[in-house]
Design a protein around this motif. Structure first.
Motif, PDB file in Angstrom:
ATOM      1  N   GLN A 126       0.836  -1.277  -0.120  1.00 14.82           N
ATOM      2  CA  GLN A 126       0.177   0.108   0.068  1.00 14.82           C
ATOM      3  C   GLN A 126       0.837   1.209  -0.042  1.00 14.82           C
ATOM      4  O   GLN A 126       0.203   2.342   0.302  1.00 14.82           O
ATOM      5  N   THR A 127       2.283   1.212  -0.333  1.00 17.20           N
ATOM      6  CA  THR A 127       2.903   2.492  -0.296  1.00 17.20           C
ATOM      7  C   THR A 127       2.716   3.418  -1.131  1.00 17.20           C
ATOM      8  O   THR A 127       2.326   4.643  -0.597  1.00 17.20           O
ATOM      9  N   ILE A 128       2.106   3.037  -2.226  1.00 19.01           N
ATOM     10  CA  ILE A 128       2.034   4.155  -3.454  1.00 19.01           C
ATOM     11  C   ILE A 128       0.370   4.948  -2.900  1.00 19.01           C
ATOM     12  O   ILE A 128       0.312   6.209  -2.841  1.00 19.01           O
ATOM     13  N   GLY A 129      -0.352   4.380  -2.267  1.00 21.69           N
ATOM     14  CA  GLY A 129      -1.653   4.902  -1.737  1.00 21.69           C
ATOM     15  C   GLY A 129      -1.340   5.743  -0.706  1.00 21.69           C
ATOM     16  O   GLY A 129      -2.013   6.775  -0.642  1.00 21.69           O
ATOM     17  N   ILE A 130      -0.430   5.475   0.238  1.00 28.85           N
ATOM     18  CA  ILE A 130      -0.181   6.346   1.328  1.00 28.85           C
ATOM     19  C   ILE A 130       0.704   7.719   0.780  1.00 28.85           C
ATOM     20  O   ILE A 130       0.255   8.609   1.289  1.00 28.85           O
ATOM     21  N   LEU A 131       1.445   7.249  -0.074  1.00 36.71           N
ATOM     22  CA  LEU A 131       2.147   8.418  -0.676  1.00 36.71           C
ATOM     23  C   LEU A 131       1.208   9.362  -1.618  1.00 36.71           C
ATOM     24  O   LEU A 131       1.197  10.782  -1.142  1.00 36.71           O
ATOM     25  N   LYS A 132       0.131   8.887  -2.108  1.00 33.26           N
ATOM     26  CA  LYS A 132      -0.751   9.593  -2.887  1.00 33.26           C
ATOM     27  C   LYS A 132      -1.748  10.566  -1.916  1.00 33.26           C
ATOM     28  O   LYS A 132      -2.090  11.437  -2.173  1.00 33.26           O
ATOM     29  N   LYS A 133      -2.126   9.889  -0.760  1.00 26.95           N
ATOM     30  CA  LYS A 133      -2.940  10.581   0.316  1.00 26.95           C
ATOM     31  C   LYS A 133      -2.189  11.673   0.822  1.00 26.95           C
ATOM     32  O   LYS A 133      -2.802  12.756   1.055  1.00 26.95           O
ATOM     33  N   TYR A 134      -0.929  11.633   0.778  1.00 24.94           N
ATOM     34  CA  TYR A 134      -0.097  12.566   1.727  1.00 24.94           C
ATOM     35  C   TYR A 134       0.273  13.945   0.517  1.00 24.94           C
ATOM     36  O   TYR A 134       0.484  15.050   0.706  1.00 24.94           O
ATOM     37  N   GLN A 135       0.341  13.336  -0.660  1.00 26.87           N
ATOM     38  CA  GLN A 135       0.490  14.165  -1.861  1.00 26.87           C
ATOM     39  C   GLN A 135      -0.647  15.085  -1.909  1.00 26.87           C
ATOM     40  O   GLN A 135      -0.450  16.315  -2.347  1.00 26.87           O
ATOM     41  N   SER A 136      -1.798  14.621  -1.690  1.00 23.05           N
ATOM     42  CA  SER A 136      -3.021  15.354  -1.747  1.00 23.05           C
ATOM     43  C   SER A 136      -3.208  16.369  -0.672  1.00 23.05           C
ATOM     44  O   SER A 136      -3.955  17.290  -0.636  1.00 23.05           O
TER      45      SER A 136
END
Length: 294
Positions: free
Chosen positions: A42-52
């Motif tokens: 789930q790394t990418i999902g976490i990164l995109k969450k914080y990018q938003s």
């Protein structure tokens, strides 16, 4: 502006804590540039969450898979545009003053320069009271036999240094070793004697675990399995010399040639070379001599 370069791979267990520690930095003028190496969790999902959440966070999605942490970090360098750069591991925790402290130590340098700090080892429960880095370095003679670079996530460097190193040698063992060698040979490297982060220890560590007791770390250092010259770092140093040999001073050239010749010497010749070229580990010649004897 500081570019924070974060290489990720299957880091879902720890990445959120690291992101929060970066967002919490007292120094605010930064950009976090992230490149993932093909995570299946789930790394990418976490990164995109914080990018938003934070517009300073930039996830690079270019379809490139590097298959190693070192290559991933070197790939990230091509996306950096800031005057100051720092590497970032996905599983550490930065103290809030880390960026500010390192930046203030290097901000007045226009020539090639790097600065590094220390860290505490952390296994998720226990934080060692001892510092992770045992030996300082500031020149070629006291760096070559350390078989490592400055810990990458502790190292900040400026654009002037990166410009000196933009044409890579044939072989690079690790990104931090490469930048460290560049700072020592073509600029300056400064040590800030503070532990400014928790260096997390777990079984997935790319560069291996650091023992949490000082006694065990000394034992590991002199262990037979930890040689005077590590093959990969030796080959990387040779490759660095071949790539940049026209840029070295006569003294640096002499030191490099002696180092390259070192494995072919007999025991007494090695002792002679240590004294002749002032080879040492950190600032202590006796440590290298003890390692040679034992």
């Amino acid at each position: 502006m500081i570019d924070i370069l974060l290489a990720t791979y299957n880091g879902e267990q720890f990445i959120e804590n690291q992101l929060l520690s970066i967002i919490g930095q007292t120094y605010k003028n930064w950009r976090l540039v992230i490149h993932d190496d093909g995570s299946s969790d789930q790394t990418i999902g976490i990164l995109k969450k914080y990018q938003s959440i934070d517009e300073r966070i930039c996830l690079v999605e270019d379809g490139v898979t590097c298959h190693s942490a070192a290559k991933n970090f070197l790939h990230l360098l091509t996306y950096s545009k800031a005057e100051y750069i720092i590497f970032c591991d996905q599983d550490d925790i930065w103290f809030e003053s880390k960026l500010q402290t390192l930046f203030e130590a290097i901000a007045d340098r226009n020539s090639p320069a790097a600065v590094y700090c220390n860290a505490f080892a952390y296994n998720g429960v226990y934080i060692t009271k001892d510092k992770v880095s045992l030996f300082e370095r500031d020149c070629l003679a006291n760096s070559l036999f350390l078989n490592s670079g400055v810990q990458g996530c502790s190292l900040m460097f400026n654009r002037a240094l990166l410009n000196e190193l933009s044409d890579f040698p044939e072989f690079i063992v690790m990104h931090d070793h490469y930048i460290t060698m560049g700072a020592i040979c073509f600029g300056e490297i400064k040590y800030v004697d503070h532990s400014l982060m928790l260096y997390r220890q777990h079984f997935k560590n790319v560069t291996g675990n650091v023992a949490t007791s000082f006694k065990q770390r000394i034992f590991n250092f002199f262990n037979y399995a930890n040689p005077i010259l590590d093959r990969d770092h030796y080959e990387a140093n040779k490759s660095f010399f071949e790539k940049f040999k026209d840029k070295f001073t006569p003294e640096q050239t002499s030191i490099f040639k002696a180092y390259i010749k070192f494995p072919s010497l007999n025991f007494f010749e090695k002792i002679y070379y240590i004294f002749k070229h002032n080879f040492r580990i950190g600032n202590n010649k006796s440590v290298l001599l003890l390692k040679l004897f034992f």
